[in-house]
Write an enzyme that holds these catalytic residues in place. Structure first.
Site, PDB file in Angstrom:
ATOM      1  N   ASP A  11      75.213  61.517  50.155  1.00  0.00           N
ATOM      2  CA  ASP A  11      73.948  61.927  50.769  1.00  0.00           C
ATOM      3  C   ASP A  11      74.990  63.323  51.633  1.00  0.00           C
ATOM      4  O   ASP A  11      75.598  62.607  52.447  1.00  0.00           O
ATOM      5  CB  ASP A  11      74.345  60.578  50.963  1.00  0.00           C
ATOM      6  CG  ASP A  11      73.171  59.871  50.364  1.00  0.00           C
ATOM      7  OD1 ASP A  11      72.513  59.805  49.380  1.00  0.00           O
ATOM      8  OD2 ASP A  11      73.506  58.488  50.624  1.00  0.00           O
ATOM      9  N   LYS A  34      75.012  59.642  43.060  1.00  0.00           N
ATOM     10  CA  LYS A  34      73.551  59.761  43.029  1.00  0.00           C
ATOM     11  C   LYS A  34      72.365  60.707  43.716  1.00  0.00           C
ATOM     12  O   LYS A  34      73.633  61.504  45.000  1.00  0.00           O
ATOM     13  CB  LYS A  34      73.088  58.223  43.559  1.00  0.00           C
ATOM     14  CG  LYS A  34      71.599  58.124  44.162  1.00  0.00           C
ATOM     15  CD  LYS A  34      71.110  57.576  44.362  1.00  0.00           C
ATOM     16  CE  LYS A  34      71.872  57.245  46.308  1.00  0.00           C
ATOM     17  NZ  LYS A  34      71.189  57.586  47.506  1.00  0.00           N
ATOM     18  N   ASP A  61      67.626  60.330  42.854  1.00  0.00           N
ATOM     19  CA  ASP A  61      66.653  59.143  43.054  1.00  0.00           C
ATOM     20  C   ASP A  61      65.870  59.531  44.076  1.00  0.00           C
ATOM     21  O   ASP A  61      65.681  59.343  45.902  1.00  0.00           O
ATOM     22  CB  ASP A  61      68.423  58.296  44.020  1.00  0.00           C
ATOM     23  CG  ASP A  61      67.260  57.154  44.926  1.00  0.00           C
ATOM     24  OD1 ASP A  61      65.858  56.657  44.479  1.00  0.00           O
ATOM     25  OD2 ASP A  61      68.218  56.752  46.026  1.00  0.00           O
ATOM     26  N   LEU A  64      59.802  57.771  42.877  1.00  0.00           N
ATOM     27  CA  LEU A  64      58.228  58.589  43.476  1.00  0.00           C
ATOM     28  C   LEU A  64      57.350  57.312  43.268  1.00  0.00           C
ATOM     29  O   LEU A  64      57.865  56.130  42.848  1.00  0.00           O
ATOM     30  CB  LEU A  64      57.764  59.117  41.299  1.00  0.00           C
ATOM     31  CG  LEU A  64      59.364  59.895  41.007  1.00  0.00           C
ATOM     32  CD1 LEU A  64      58.190  60.753  39.958  1.00  0.00           C
ATOM     33  CD2 LEU A  64      58.621  60.886  42.588  1.00  0.00           C
ATOM     34  N   HIS A  65      56.167  57.813  44.195  1.00  0.00           N
ATOM     35  CA  HIS A  65      54.896  56.281  44.330  1.00  0.00           C
ATOM     36  C   HIS A  65      53.423  57.481  44.240  1.00  0.00           C
ATOM     37  O   HIS A  65      54.112  57.984  45.521  1.00  0.00           O
ATOM     38  CB  HIS A  65      55.504  55.647  45.048  1.00  0.00           C
ATOM     39  CG  HIS A  65      54.092  54.602  45.755  1.00  0.00           C
ATOM     40  ND1 HIS A  65      54.606  53.000  46.712  1.00  0.00           N
ATOM     41  CD2 HIS A  65      52.891  54.163  44.987  1.00  0.00           C
ATOM     42  CE1 HIS A  65      53.747  52.723  47.322  1.00  0.00           C
ATOM     43  NE2 HIS A  65      52.829  52.922  46.150  1.00  0.00           N
ATOM     44  N   THR A  70      49.821  61.788  38.185  1.00  0.00           N
ATOM     45  CA  THR A  70      50.981  61.987  39.142  1.00  0.00           C
ATOM     46  C   THR A  70      52.212  62.102  38.625  1.00  0.00           C
ATOM     47  O   THR A  70      53.065  62.850  37.943  1.00  0.00           O
ATOM     48  CB  THR A  70      50.958  62.498  40.020  1.00  0.00           C
ATOM     49  OG1 THR A  70      49.097  62.727  41.181  1.00  0.00           O
ATOM     50  CG2 THR A  70      51.895  63.556  41.558  1.00  0.00           C
ATOM     51  N   THR A 117      66.897  47.598  49.969  1.00  0.00           N
ATOM     52  CA  THR A 117      67.976  46.500  50.666  1.00  0.00           C
ATOM     53  C   THR A 117      68.600  47.041  52.568  1.00  0.00           C
ATOM     54  O   THR A 117      69.371  46.616  52.254  1.00  0.00           O
ATOM     55  CB  THR A 117      70.007  46.951  49.706  1.00  0.00           C
ATOM     56  OG1 THR A 117      70.016  48.485  49.960  1.00  0.00           O
ATOM     57  CG2 THR A 117      70.005  46.047  48.616  1.00  0.00           C
ATOM     58  N   ARG A 209      78.573  56.112  51.698  1.00  0.00           N
ATOM     59  CA  ARG A 209      79.577  56.358  53.205  1.00  0.00           C
ATOM     60  C   ARG A 209      81.108  56.053  52.912  1.00  0.00           C
ATOM     61  O   ARG A 209      81.691  56.882  53.679  1.00  0.00           O
ATOM     62  CB  ARG A 209      78.830  56.001  54.198  1.00  0.00           C
ATOM     63  CG  ARG A 209      77.817  56.483  54.745  1.00  0.00           C
ATOM     64  CD  ARG A 209      76.688  56.592  55.534  1.00  0.00           C
ATOM     65  NE  ARG A 209      75.841  54.992  55.181  1.00  0.00           N
ATOM     66  CZ  ARG A 209      75.173  54.907  55.328  1.00  0.00           C
ATOM     67  NH1 ARG A 209      74.606  54.768  56.749  1.00  0.00           N
ATOM     68  NH2 ARG A 209      73.919  53.967  54.785  1.00  0.00           N
TER      69      ARG A 209
END
Length: 231
Positions: A11, A34, A61, A64-65, A70, A117, A209
């Site tokens: 991240d 990731k 990650d 997709l929605h 598409t 989460t 983290r």
């Protein structure tokens, strides 16, 4: 045999930070990492090719929605990147998930997000107008994901055992929100330790983290690796 490597959430907002982080590890060590929306939108497909060339496995990650057509087209693009795992939102529905599977084919593991989460039951009920319990919602999404033919779901480790009961023992449960005992919870609501995730039956754990922001990231990774593998 489940994957033993913790998935490290990269991240970071910039390509250079990823390069610096990965350079901390031995060059012959294959990690599972990731790549999320922040990094992918900043660096694009180049970051995927760079990481793959280093010999690491990648969970892309992007959650997709969208309409089925598409999502299917987007998954064809991701298949060409040769990622090892990617995902969609189960809330997109069975037809969308089936379309995602058609687009991706068998080139990677495809999983679906149930409930994030970072979401509490109260937030789910108020914001999404889902008036069941959080676990009921998660199990419903898991069953729909299984019906669509996907490989598994993203869920809290607290829900992994129940999900396998209503789907299959082979149904993958990838669990973020992993925190070593004593670590800051941050913005996560449903967290467990690596040892707890092992006992509960998670197939993959995602840790960000506690590794990437540690004083010694390599040592932090090694500690979580040992706990995850019960060494």
């Amino acid at each position: 045999m489940r994957e033993k490597r913790p998935v490290i959430a990269l991240d970071f907002p910039a390509f250079d930070q990823v390069k610096a982080f990965l350079a901390l590890f031995p060059s012959d060590e294959s990690l599972y990492v990731k790549v999320g929306m922040e990094l992918y939108y900043a660096a694009g497909p180049e970051i995927i090719r760079y990481i793959k060339n280093l010999g690491h496995s990648i969970f892309l990650d992007l959650k997709l929605h969208d309409i089925p057509n598409t999502v299917e087209s987007a998954m064809r693009v991701l298949a060409d990147l040769e990622v090892d795992m990617t995902n969609v939102h189960a809330a997109g529905g069975v037809e969308m998930m089936k379309a995602a599977k058609r687009g991706l084919g068998e080139s990677a593991i495809l999983i679906a997000v149930t409930q994030l989460t970072s979401t509490s039951e109260e937030q789910m009920q108020a914001d999404q107008n889902i008036q069941s319990s959080l676990q009921e919602s998660v199990l419903h999404y898991a069953q729909k994901t299984y019906e669509a033919g996907l490989d598994g779901v993203v869920c809290s480790a607290q829900e992994a055992a129940a999900i396998k009961q209503v789907t299959s023992e082979d149904f993958v449960c990838l669990t973020p929100g992993i925190r070593p005992k004593g670590a800051a919870v941050g913005d996560q609501k449903r967290v467990v330790s690596p040892a707890d995730a092992y006992r509960i039956g998670s197939d993959y754990i995602v840790v960000g983290r506690p590794i990437t922001q540690a004083i010694d990231p390599v040592q932090a990774y090694r500690t979580i690796y040992k706990e995850w593998n019960q060494l």
